[in-house]
Design a protein around this motif. Structure first.
Motif, PDB file in Angstrom:
ATOM      1  N   TYR A 193       0.841  -1.218   0.193  1.00  0.00           N
ATOM      2  CA  TYR A 193      -0.091   0.097  -0.103  1.00  0.00           C
ATOM      3  C   TYR A 193       1.225   1.320   0.085  1.00  0.00           C
ATOM      4  O   TYR A 193       1.733   1.197   0.549  1.00  0.00           O
ATOM      5  CB  TYR A 193      -0.822  -0.040   1.335  1.00  0.00           C
ATOM      6  N   PHE A 232       4.121   6.915   2.361  1.00  0.00           N
ATOM      7  CA  PHE A 232       4.613   5.712   3.009  1.00  0.00           C
ATOM      8  C   PHE A 232       4.351   4.474   2.157  1.00  0.00           C
ATOM      9  O   PHE A 232       3.229   4.345   1.545  1.00  0.00           O
ATOM     10  CB  PHE A 232       3.887   5.735   4.363  1.00  0.00           C
ATOM     11  N   LYS A 233       5.216   3.644   2.217  1.00  0.00           N
ATOM     12  CA  LYS A 233       4.957   2.366   1.667  1.00  0.00           C
ATOM     13  C   LYS A 233       4.953   1.392   2.784  1.00  0.00           C
ATOM     14  O   LYS A 233       5.872   1.258   3.591  1.00  0.00           O
ATOM     15  CB  LYS A 233       6.207   1.887   0.714  1.00  0.00           C
ATOM     16  N   VAL A 234       3.639   0.716   2.658  1.00  0.00           N
ATOM     17  CA  VAL A 234       3.568  -0.430   3.745  1.00  0.00           C
ATOM     18  C   VAL A 234       3.240  -1.647   3.064  1.00  0.00           C
ATOM     19  O   VAL A 234       2.474  -1.794   2.132  1.00  0.00           O
ATOM     20  CB  VAL A 234       2.301  -0.091   4.417  1.00  0.00           C
ATOM     21  N   THR A 235       4.243  -2.460   3.329  1.00  0.00           N
ATOM     22  CA  THR A 235       4.181  -4.104   2.749  1.00  0.00           C
ATOM     23  C   THR A 235       3.616  -4.865   3.997  1.00  0.00           C
ATOM     24  O   THR A 235       4.204  -4.977   5.140  1.00  0.00           O
ATOM     25  CB  THR A 235       5.715  -4.395   2.522  1.00  0.00           C
ATOM     26  N   VAL A 236       2.476  -5.296   3.678  1.00  0.00           N
ATOM     27  CA  VAL A 236       1.836  -6.489   4.455  1.00  0.00           C
ATOM     28  C   VAL A 236       1.883  -7.800   3.819  1.00  0.00           C
ATOM     29  O   VAL A 236       1.595  -8.224   2.721  1.00  0.00           O
ATOM     30  CB  VAL A 236       0.372  -6.225   4.732  1.00  0.00           C
ATOM     31  N   TRP A 285      12.342  -6.990   1.918  1.00  0.00           N
ATOM     32  CA  TRP A 285      12.248  -5.727   2.500  1.00  0.00           C
ATOM     33  C   TRP A 285      13.379  -5.462   3.574  1.00  0.00           C
ATOM     34  O   TRP A 285      13.924  -4.390   3.498  1.00  0.00           O
ATOM     35  CB  TRP A 285      10.834  -6.043   3.583  1.00  0.00           C
ATOM     36  N   GLN A 332       5.364  -5.459  13.345  1.00  0.00           N
ATOM     37  CA  GLN A 332       5.543  -4.386  12.685  1.00  0.00           C
ATOM     38  C   GLN A 332       6.908  -3.690  12.739  1.00  0.00           C
ATOM     39  O   GLN A 332       7.423  -3.389  13.838  1.00  0.00           O
ATOM     40  CB  GLN A 332       4.592  -3.392  12.880  1.00  0.00           C
ATOM     41  N   SER A 375       9.119  -0.407  11.116  1.00  0.00           N
ATOM     42  CA  SER A 375       9.198   0.835  10.249  1.00  0.00           C
ATOM     43  C   SER A 375      10.488   1.636  10.398  1.00  0.00           C
ATOM     44  O   SER A 375      10.968   1.840  11.599  1.00  0.00           O
ATOM     45  CB  SER A 375       8.071   1.772  11.015  1.00  0.00           C
ATOM     46  N   GLU A 410       9.284   3.672   5.057  1.00  0.00           N
ATOM     47  CA  GLU A 410       8.946   2.171   4.901  1.00  0.00           C
ATOM     48  C   GLU A 410       8.340   1.584   6.045  1.00  0.00           C
ATOM     49  O   GLU A 410       8.990   1.611   6.951  1.00  0.00           O
ATOM     50  CB  GLU A 410      10.352   1.438   4.318  1.00  0.00           C
ATOM     51  N   THR A 411       7.183   0.468   5.886  1.00  0.00           N
ATOM     52  CA  THR A 411       6.707  -0.209   6.994  1.00  0.00           C
ATOM     53  C   THR A 411       6.666  -1.617   6.547  1.00  0.00           C
ATOM     54  O   THR A 411       6.120  -1.979   5.236  1.00  0.00           O
ATOM     55  CB  THR A 411       5.560   0.657   7.555  1.00  0.00           C
ATOM     56  N   VAL A 419       4.611  -5.129   7.754  1.00  0.00           N
ATOM     57  CA  VAL A 419       3.657  -5.877   8.640  1.00  0.00           C
ATOM     58  C   VAL A 419       3.663  -7.196   8.238  1.00  0.00           C
ATOM     59  O   VAL A 419       3.209  -7.832   7.105  1.00  0.00           O
ATOM     60  CB  VAL A 419       2.158  -5.133   8.577  1.00  0.00           C
TER      61      VAL A 419
END
Length: 160
Positions: free
Chosen positions: A15, A26-30, A40, A81, A83, A87-88, A90
């Protein structure tokens, strides 16, 4: 948080969140995949940590539901999580293909990286149950860092 395990074809989602008034997103990788965790970690080390004079990463854990545990069983880390910068990651450990990839374990146990979080002591304790021993964890007491709007005195304390 989205439950990725329901859709076996989509075990990772990325996301991009752009708060109003900010230039960068912000780039959020789940993810549920150990391979994505490894990618990552390699990317943030290359892009951020290798060039930094102080390596600092935010850390938070969510745990299994205490109401659903068996008698005598400890709560376990379910979601991790991490961060830094924009970059984050999850990582839904509870449903992952590999619960604790070796690259993740090595990253979290790296004494050159400072892991910070609110009430991080409990997170460190729960991660020990997964065989992860974080040696460089620092607690953020947000009441000391952010002033209380109901009082007139301002006390700001930064810990190492």
């Amino acid at each position: 948080m989205e439950h990725l395990v329901r859709d076996p074809a989509r075990r990772t989602r990325v996301y991009y969140l752009k708060p109003e008034g900010m230039e960068a997103a912000f780039k959020v990788t789940v993810t549920l995949r150990a391979r994505m965790v490894e990618k990552w970690i390699r990317r943030v080390k290359r892009d951020f940590l290798d060039a930094a004079t102080t390596n600092c990463v935010g850390l938070d854990c969510e745990f299994t539901d205490p109401r659903k545990k068996k008698a005598g069983e400890e709560q376990r880390a379910a979601v991790l999580q991490l961060s830094l910068a924009s970059e984050t990651l999850v990582f839904q450990m509870i449903h992952a293909d590999i619960k604790v990839p070796q690259v993740l374990k090595d990253f979290l146990e790296d004494g050159n990286i400072r892991f910070r979080g609110a009430a991080i002591g409990n997170d460190v304790k729960k991660l020990r149950l997964e065989g992860i021993h974080i040696t460089c964890a620092y607690d953020y007491d947000l009441q000391k860092i952010v002033s209380n709007p109901t009082t007139k005195t301002v006390r700001v304390v930064f810990s190492p």
